[in-house]
Design a protein around this motif. Structure first.
Motif, short mmCIF file in Angstrom:
data_model
loop_
_atom_site.label_atom_id
_atom_site.label_comp_id
_atom_site.label_asym_id
_atom_site.label_seq_id
_atom_site.Cartn_x
_atom_site.Cartn_y
_atom_site.Cartn_z
N ASN A 38 0.84 -1.18 0.00
CA ASN A 38 0.00 0.00 0.00
C ASN A 38 0.88 1.24 0.00
OD1 ASN A 38 0.93 0.07 2.64
ND2 ASN A 38 -1.10 0.06 3.57
N ASN A 39 0.30 2.38 -0.25
CA ASN A 39 1.07 3.61 -0.42
C ASN A 39 1.85 3.99 0.84
OD1 ASN A 39 1.90 5.72 -2.14
ND2 ASN A 39 0.54 7.14 -1.07
N ALA A 40 1.32 3.62 2.01
CA ALA A 40 2.01 3.92 3.27
C ALA A 40 3.12 2.91 3.56
CB ALA A 40 1.01 3.93 4.43
N ASN A 41 3.24 1.89 2.73
CA ASN A 41 4.24 0.84 2.87
C ASN A 41 4.10 0.10 4.21
OD1 ASN A 41 6.31 -0.76 1.94
ND2 ASN A 41 7.91 0.56 2.74
N THR A 42 2.84 -0.11 4.62
CA THR A 42 2.58 -0.80 5.88
C THR A 42 1.93 -2.17 5.67
OG1 THR A 42 0.44 0.31 6.05
CG2 THR A 42 2.31 1.33 7.19
N GLU A 43 1.60 -2.49 4.41
CA GLU A 43 0.92 -3.75 4.13
C GLU A 43 1.33 -4.26 2.75
OE1 GLU A 43 -3.65 -5.43 3.63
OE2 GLU A 43 -3.31 -3.32 4.00
N VAL A 44 1.68 -5.53 2.67
CA VAL A 44 1.96 -6.17 1.38
C VAL A 44 0.62 -6.64 0.81
CG1 VAL A 44 3.13 -8.06 0.20
CG2 VAL A 44 4.29 -6.84 2.04
N LEU A 45 0.30 -6.16 -0.38
CA LEU A 45 -0.98 -6.48 -1.00
C LEU A 45 -0.90 -7.67 -1.95
CD1 LEU A 45 -1.93 -2.81 -1.93
CD2 LEU A 45 -2.67 -4.10 0.09
N ASP A 46 0.30 -7.92 -2.48
CA ASP A 46 0.44 -8.95 -3.50
C ASP A 46 1.90 -9.37 -3.60
OD1 ASP A 46 -0.46 -10.59 -5.58
OD2 ASP A 46 -0.27 -9.04 -7.10
N VAL A 47 2.14 -10.64 -3.88
CA VAL A 47 3.49 -11.15 -4.10
C VAL A 47 3.48 -11.85 -5.46
CG1 VAL A 47 5.34 -12.64 -3.24
CG2 VAL A 47 3.78 -11.54 -1.62
N GLN A 48 4.41 -11.46 -6.35
CA GLN A 48 4.49 -12.04 -7.68
C GLN A 48 5.91 -12.46 -8.00
OE1 GLN A 48 2.76 -9.62 -10.77
NE2 GLN A 48 0.98 -9.08 -9.53
N PHE A 49 6.05 -13.30 -9.02
CA PHE A 49 7.37 -13.71 -9.49
C PHE A 49 7.40 -13.60 -11.00
CE2 PHE A 49 4.78 -17.46 -9.76
CZ PHE A 49 5.24 -18.15 -10.86
N SER A 50 8.58 -13.41 -11.54
CA SER A 50 8.73 -13.36 -13.00
C SER A 50 9.25 -14.71 -13.47
CB SER A 50 9.70 -12.26 -13.42
OG SER A 50 11.00 -12.58 -12.96
N SER A 51 8.82 -15.09 -14.64
CA SER A 51 9.32 -16.33 -15.23
C SER A 51 9.29 -16.18 -16.74
CB SER A 51 8.46 -17.52 -14.79
OG SER A 51 7.13 -17.35 -15.22
N LYS A 52 10.09 -16.99 -17.39
CA LYS A 52 10.18 -16.95 -18.84
C LYS A 52 9.14 -17.92 -19.42
CE LYS A 52 14.02 -16.19 -21.63
NZ LYS A 52 15.38 -16.51 -22.06
N ASP A 53 8.27 -17.42 -20.28
CA ASP A 53 7.27 -18.25 -20.93
C ASP A 53 7.98 -19.23 -21.86
OD1 ASP A 53 5.36 -18.94 -23.24
OD2 ASP A 53 4.02 -18.03 -21.74
N LYS A 54 7.72 -20.52 -21.71
CA LYS A 54 8.43 -21.54 -22.49
C LYS A 54 8.11 -21.51 -23.98
CE LYS A 54 9.07 -24.50 -18.54
NZ LYS A 54 8.71 -25.68 -17.82
N THR A 55 6.94 -21.01 -24.34
CA THR A 55 6.59 -20.97 -25.76
C THR A 55 7.03 -19.69 -26.45
OG1 THR A 55 4.38 -20.18 -25.21
CG2 THR A 55 4.63 -22.54 -25.52
N THR A 56 6.89 -18.55 -25.76
CA THR A 56 7.23 -17.27 -26.39
C THR A 56 8.64 -16.80 -26.03
OG1 THR A 56 6.39 -15.92 -24.58
CG2 THR A 56 4.82 -16.55 -26.32
N GLY A 57 9.18 -17.29 -24.93
CA GLY A 57 10.50 -16.84 -24.48
C GLY A 57 10.48 -15.48 -23.80
N GLU A 58 9.29 -14.91 -23.62
CA GLU A 58 9.16 -13.59 -23.00
C GLU A 58 8.99 -13.74 -21.48
OE1 GLU A 58 6.20 -11.11 -24.74
OE2 GLU A 58 6.75 -11.70 -26.77
#
Length: 124
Positions: A38-58
């Motif tokens: 959140n904007n006050a940096n007091t709560e984590v709203l979401d956790v994500q990870f990046s990965s490479k798409d095996k078909t597109t390579g993106e």
């Protein structure tokens, strides 16, 4: 001119009703982790990870499903651990160390013990 004014009012209203968020990205050699707070940096709203798409390579961001959380803010090593699952059911422990400002991700074995470990550092 009237249409331009209406468009301005709509965009201004949208800007004030949108929930502000901060993004913190930690990069590693294999993948990256992102915390949306959140904007006050007091709560984590979401956790994500990046990965490479095996078909597109993106590279793309995927959401982790958070199923548990441990708060270590009041300890001698402040931070937190999110226990998460990816889209195919693999489980991980995302361990954030506040004083050192880095993240360690551990693959969780079926018995709950830690397996492979990756370190990610804050993106400048």
């Amino acid at each position: 001119m009237k249409k331009l004014f209406i468009l301005f009012v709509l965009l201004t209203g949208l800007a004030f009703t949108t929930k502000a968020q901060k993004y913190f990205v930690y990069d590693g050699k294999v993948f990256s982790i992102m915390f949306k707070c959140n904007n006050a940096n007091t709560e984590v709203l979401d956790v994500q990870f990046s990965s490479k798409d095996k078909t597109t390579g993106e590279w793309k961001w995927s959401k982790f499903d958070v199923y548990d959380y441990v708060d270590f803010e009041s300890t001698s090593v402040p931070g937190f651990i999110f226990y998460v699952k990816d889209g195919v059911g693999n489980k991980y422990a995302v361990d954030y160390f506040r004083d050192e400002n880095y993240v360690t991700v551990h693959a969780l074995k079926s018995d709950g013990s830690y397996g492979t470990e990756w370190e990610c550092t804050l993106r400048p």
